[in-house]
Motif scaffolding. Structure first.
Motif, mmCIF file in Angstrom:
data_model
loop_
_atom_site.group_PDB
_atom_site.id
_atom_site.type_symbol
_atom_site.label_atom_id
_atom_site.label_comp_id
_atom_site.label_asym_id
_atom_site.label_seq_id
_atom_site.Cartn_x
_atom_site.Cartn_y
_atom_site.Cartn_z
ATOM 1 N N ALA A 278 0.869 -1.182 0.000
ATOM 2 C CA ALA A 278 0.000 0.000 0.000
ATOM 3 C C ALA A 278 0.902 1.225 0.000
ATOM 4 C CB ALA A 278 -0.881 -0.027 1.234
ATOM 5 N N GLY A 279 0.521 2.266 -0.720
ATOM 6 C CA GLY A 279 1.322 3.482 -0.733
ATOM 7 C C GLY A 279 2.280 3.553 -1.912
ATOM 8 N N THR A 280 2.469 2.436 -2.627
ATOM 9 C CA THR A 280 3.336 2.489 -3.816
ATOM 10 C C THR A 280 2.581 3.172 -4.946
ATOM 11 O OG1 THR A 280 4.470 0.455 -3.197
ATOM 12 C CG2 THR A 280 4.625 1.110 -5.503
ATOM 13 N N ASP A 281 3.222 4.169 -5.566
ATOM 14 C CA ASP A 281 2.613 4.831 -6.729
ATOM 15 C C ASP A 281 3.050 4.159 -8.016
ATOM 16 O OD1 ASP A 281 1.353 7.045 -5.302
ATOM 17 O OD2 ASP A 281 3.407 7.734 -4.908
ATOM 18 N N ILE A 282 4.338 3.821 -8.069
ATOM 19 C CA ILE A 282 4.922 3.282 -9.293
ATOM 20 C C ILE A 282 5.561 1.939 -8.967
ATOM 21 C CG2 ILE A 282 6.587 3.728 -11.167
ATOM 22 C CD1 ILE A 282 4.429 5.929 -11.008
ATOM 23 N N GLY A 283 5.076 0.893 -9.582
ATOM 24 C CA GLY A 283 5.630 -0.445 -9.361
ATOM 25 C C GLY A 283 6.922 -0.614 -10.146
ATOM 26 N N PRO A 284 7.496 -1.810 -10.075
ATOM 27 C CA PRO A 284 8.747 -2.071 -10.788
ATOM 28 C C PRO A 284 8.544 -2.101 -12.298
ATOM 29 C CG PRO A 284 7.819 -4.103 -9.961
ATOM 30 C CD PRO A 284 6.967 -2.998 -9.405
ATOM 31 N N VAL A 285 9.638 -1.980 -13.008
ATOM 32 C CA VAL A 285 9.662 -2.249 -14.450
ATOM 33 C C VAL A 285 9.455 -3.756 -14.601
ATOM 34 C CG1 VAL A 285 11.166 -2.171 -16.482
ATOM 35 C CG2 VAL A 285 11.213 -0.298 -14.810
ATOM 36 N N VAL A 286 8.877 -4.189 -15.700
ATOM 37 C CA VAL A 286 8.439 -5.582 -15.801
ATOM 38 C C VAL A 286 9.570 -6.610 -15.737
ATOM 39 C CG1 VAL A 286 8.437 -5.770 -18.323
ATOM 40 C CG2 VAL A 286 6.784 -7.086 -16.977
ATOM 41 N N ASP A 287 10.717 -6.294 -16.324
ATOM 42 C CA ASP A 287 11.835 -7.251 -16.264
ATOM 43 C C ASP A 287 13.170 -6.534 -16.490
ATOM 44 O OD1 ASP A 287 11.879 -6.799 -19.011
ATOM 45 O OD2 ASP A 287 11.742 -8.910 -19.579
ATOM 46 N N SER A 288 14.253 -7.300 -16.434
ATOM 47 C CA SER A 288 15.575 -6.669 -16.505
ATOM 48 C C SER A 288 15.846 -6.104 -17.899
ATOM 49 C CB SER A 288 16.653 -7.676 -16.117
ATOM 50 O OG SER A 288 16.604 -8.774 -16.989
ATOM 51 N N ARG A 289 15.287 -6.759 -18.913
ATOM 52 C CA ARG A 289 15.521 -6.292 -20.287
ATOM 53 C C ARG A 289 14.887 -4.910 -20.493
ATOM 54 N NH1 ARG A 289 13.505 -6.025 -25.089
ATOM 55 N NH2 ARG A 289 11.465 -6.286 -24.123
ATOM 56 N N GLN A 290 13.651 -4.753 -20.005
ATOM 57 C CA GLN A 290 12.969 -3.461 -20.141
ATOM 58 C C GLN A 290 13.679 -2.402 -19.283
ATOM 59 O OE1 GLN A 290 10.212 -2.569 -22.237
ATOM 60 N NE2 GLN A 290 10.855 -0.545 -21.534
ATOM 61 N N LEU A 291 14.164 -2.813 -18.126
ATOM 62 C CA LEU A 291 14.903 -1.874 -17.268
ATOM 63 C C LEU A 291 16.164 -1.374 -17.989
ATOM 64 C CD1 LEU A 291 15.320 -0.542 -14.439
ATOM 65 C CD2 LEU A 291 16.598 -2.590 -13.815
ATOM 66 N N GLU A 292 16.875 -2.297 -18.617
ATOM 67 C CA GLU A 292 18.078 -1.915 -19.377
ATOM 68 C C GLU A 292 17.711 -0.944 -20.497
ATOM 69 O OE1 GLU A 292 21.157 -2.348 -18.614
ATOM 70 O OE2 GLU A 292 20.494 -3.516 -16.871
ATOM 71 N N GLN A 293 16.579 -1.199 -21.126
ATOM 72 C CA GLN A 293 16.138 -0.322 -22.221
ATOM 73 C C GLN A 293 15.865 1.087 -21.685
ATOM 74 O OE1 GLN A 293 13.574 -2.061 -25.193
ATOM 75 N NE2 GLN A 293 12.302 -0.221 -25.282
ATOM 76 N N ASN A 294 15.179 1.177 -20.543
ATOM 77 C CA ASN A 294 14.909 2.496 -19.953
ATOM 78 C C ASN A 294 16.226 3.220 -19.653
ATOM 79 O OD1 ASN A 294 12.302 1.558 -19.995
ATOM 80 N ND2 ASN A 294 12.028 1.498 -17.780
ATOM 81 N N LEU A 295 17.152 2.484 -19.022
ATOM 82 C CA LEU A 295 18.430 3.099 -18.642
ATOM 83 C C LEU A 295 19.212 3.542 -19.870
ATOM 84 C CD1 LEU A 295 19.387 0.640 -15.749
ATOM 85 C CD2 LEU A 295 18.820 3.070 -15.484
ATOM 86 N N SER A 296 19.126 2.757 -20.943
ATOM 87 C CA SER A 296 19.902 3.133 -22.135
ATOM 88 C C SER A 296 19.295 4.375 -22.792
ATOM 89 C CB SER A 296 20.038 1.961 -23.096
ATOM 90 O OG SER A 296 18.859 1.819 -23.829
ATOM 91 N N TYR A 297 17.976 4.537 -22.688
ATOM 92 C CA TYR A 297 17.374 5.764 -23.231
ATOM 93 C C TYR A 297 17.737 6.983 -22.367
ATOM 94 C CZ TYR A 297 14.789 3.971 -27.192
ATOM 95 O OH TYR A 297 14.470 3.450 -28.411
ATOM 96 N N VAL A 298 17.833 6.787 -21.062
ATOM 97 C CA VAL A 298 18.255 7.898 -20.201
ATOM 98 C C VAL A 298 19.669 8.323 -20.603
ATOM 99 C CG1 VAL A 298 18.849 8.549 -17.827
ATOM 100 C CG2 VAL A 298 16.738 7.281 -18.276
ATOM 101 N N ALA A 299 20.532 7.333 -20.825
ATOM 102 C CA ALA A 299 21.905 7.638 -21.249
ATOM 103 C C ALA A 299 21.907 8.363 -22.594
ATOM 104 C CB ALA A 299 22.720 6.337 -21.326
ATOM 105 N N ALA A 300 21.046 7.916 -23.511
ATOM 106 C CA ALA A 300 20.985 8.546 -24.842
ATOM 107 C C ALA A 300 20.495 9.988 -24.725
ATOM 108 C CB ALA A 300 20.056 7.742 -25.749
ATOM 109 N N GLY A 301 19.523 10.225 -23.832
ATOM 110 C CA GLY A 301 19.017 11.583 -23.625
ATOM 111 C C GLY A 301 20.119 12.512 -23.142
ATOM 112 N N LEU A 302 20.897 12.024 -22.175
ATOM 113 C CA LEU A 302 21.982 12.840 -21.616
ATOM 114 C C LEU A 302 23.054 13.090 -22.673
ATOM 115 C CD1 LEU A 302 22.248 11.153 -18.090
ATOM 116 C CD2 LEU A 302 21.450 13.490 -18.580
ATOM 117 N N GLU A 303 23.376 12.059 -23.394
ATOM 118 C CA GLU A 303 24.404 12.162 -24.420
ATOM 119 C C GLU A 303 24.006 13.153 -25.514
ATOM 120 O OE1 GLU A 303 26.090 8.889 -27.436
ATOM 121 O OE2 GLU A 303 25.864 8.235 -25.338
#
Ligand code: UN1
Length: 483
Positions: A321-346
């Motif tokens: 209870a109290g969680t607004d945002i649950g986890p990303v579905v799996d490690s592959r999708q998490l890696e994809q999110n992180l790689s887009y964050v890196a691409a945005g910064l770059e």
């Protein structure tokens, strides 16, 4: 909790355990060490058996009494709604959607079945006078036949429901392949359907990989149509193969949905709409707003308030209870999110907040919602579907520039605007090339009884949901009769 092993449902029965040595472990993304359930995977042979069973059952099911179909669909909807808490908890465990949203999704699934229970009884057909003397014409719809239903992981019960319910309603037999990340909700749904009084073979469910189960369905000459929701890449493959096999397709694929915020918007409303549309369901919705296009006068206040609200979101266990945002579905999708964050910064965007993995003892796939500003229209984070809680803010001068920016995409699923100007709201509703347009509402989160779908690279084929679903799940017959 005891660990159960489950199997596919073919020709009116669950496949006896021990038939396959290929085991799928369904893991909880809030606790990846925790296996929710195990499944014996189906492969090509079982898929062919399911398709053959559906084919055999088809003629009789096509002639079934509408009351029989209505009763079966109503039974399924009633049971889903009665078991909403249990099904929502299961969904939250396997997919990571927070329980509040999972409850909403289970309700939507139940209500879709209830809607099509009624739709089965709705009279339809047209009569015409022929241009030839004493000839009468009847136009009516007939079932498409055997349909393959291929569903994604992000709505483990609602998307299967809104495809399976109209398929059965209009007299089709179903071969259903859920996503391998979410077999538990699919199995629970199949178990309910197995007790709804359908003849053997009318409904079949295969838990297994795309490359064997999915591929067999798509290539089978015994399948008349494919209703698919998933990635653009897979959708395009299906479209190509379906064209070769002369199959009807209904494809729901990606989105890069714009949300326009104008100077005259109510600031709090704009922030709420952006927060919900971009980050809820961990951004894992094809209808998510991943581009927010903001006019200059409200830009700084909007970004400041949105960053404040984003930082306050609780990322955590989907069942807590109290969680607004649950986890990303799996490690592959998490890696994809992180790689887009890196691409945005770059590429020179400014990360206002978020975009990081949170360490947890259980190794959960927790990722903080990312807010990027100083984005330009050529950046990858602004153009490509990320399928995660990563939001890009583009600053523009006025509505005209915002409209042009919103339209600058190959996708066309959903689009939104937050404004108090009737003129701009009307213009946007009328001229946006998206399939669904939201005014002062999030781009995601749709009703179950009206058409759903998009344009461009987002969708192909006729609309899902509501009465419009008939277009995909039936064929039109025209008869002429001499009086
Ligand atoms: C919604 O926004 O309520 O896969 C539904 C998806 C869509 C469903 C979105 N087909 O995200």
């Amino acid at each position: 909790m005891t660990l159960v092993t489950k199997s596919s449902y073919v020709d009116g029965a669950f496949i006896p355990l021990g038939s396959s040595a290929d085991i799928l472990e369904n893991r909880n993304p809030s606790h990846p060490g925790e296996v929710v359930e195990r499944f014996e995977r189906a492969g090509q042979v079982l898929t062919e058996q399911a398709i053959a069973a559906a084919r055999r059952a088809q003629p009789a099911w096509a002639r079934s009494n509408p009351q029989q179909r209505a009763d079966a669909l109503d039974f399924i909807g009633t049971e889903i709604l009665a078991r909403r808490e249990e099904l929502a908890t299961l969904l939250a465990r396997e997919e990571g959607k927070v329980v509040r949203e999972a409850l909403g999704e289970v309700d939507r699934a139940g209500r879709s079945f209830k809607f099509y229970a009624q739709e089965a009884l709705r009279a339809e057909g047209e009569k015409y006078q022929s241009v030839r003397q004493d000839v009468a014409i009847d136009v009516f719809s007939q079932p498409l036949g055997v349909v393959g239903i291929i569903a994604p992981w992000n709505f483990p019960i609602a998307i299967p429901a809104w495809k399976i319910a109209p398929a059965l309603c209009f007299g089709n037999c179903v071969v259903f392949k859920p996503a391998e990340l979410v077999p538990s909700s699919a199995w629970a749904l199949a178990e309910i359907i197995s007790r709804a009084g359908l003849p053997a073979g009318v409904f079949n469910m295969l838990i297994g990989p795309g490359r064997s189960v999915g591929d067999t369905i798509i290539r089978s000459p015994l399948v008349d149509g494919i209703s698919f929701t998933g990635s653009e890449h897979t959708g395009r493959q299906i479209a190509r193969l379906a064209a070769e096999g002369m199959k009807k397709v209904q494809l729901e694929m990606g989105g890069k949905n714009p949300l326009i915020v104008l100077d005259d918007a109510d600031l709090e409303q704009a922030v709420e709409v952006a927060l919900n549309g971009s980050f809820y369901s961990t951004g894992q919705r094809c209808t998510a707003s991943s581009r927010v296009i903001v006019t200059a006068g409200i830009h700084d206040a909007f970004v400041a308030r949105l960053a404040e609200r984003t930082r306050a979101l609780q990322v955590g266990d989907a069942l807590q209870a109290g969680t607004d945002i649950g986890p990303v579905v799996d490690s592959r999708q998490l890696e994809q999110n992180l790689s887009y964050v890196a691409a945005g910064l770059e590429q020179g965007a400014k990360l206002e907040c978020g975009g990081e993995r949170i360490d947890s003892p259980a190794g959960a796939y927790f990722f903080t919602p990312a807010l990027f500003t100083e984005v330009t229209a050529g950046m990858r984070i602004y153009r490509e579907e990320i399928f995660g809680p990563v939001l890009s803010v583009l600053k523009v001068r006025d509505y005209e520039e915002a409209f042009t920016a919103a339209e600058d995409t190959a996708f066309g699923l959903s689009a939104g605007i937050v404004t108090t100007s009737l003129r701009h709201a009307e213009h946007f509703k009328r001229h946006s090339s998206a399939g669904m347009v939201m005014v002062n509402l999030p781009t995601a989160g749709v009703d179950y009884h009206v058409p759903f779908g998009g344009n461009g690279a987002s969708s192909l084929g006729s609309r899902e949901q509501g009465t419009h679903a008939r277009q995909f799940f039936t064929r039109v017959k025209t008869t002429y009769q001499l009086a």
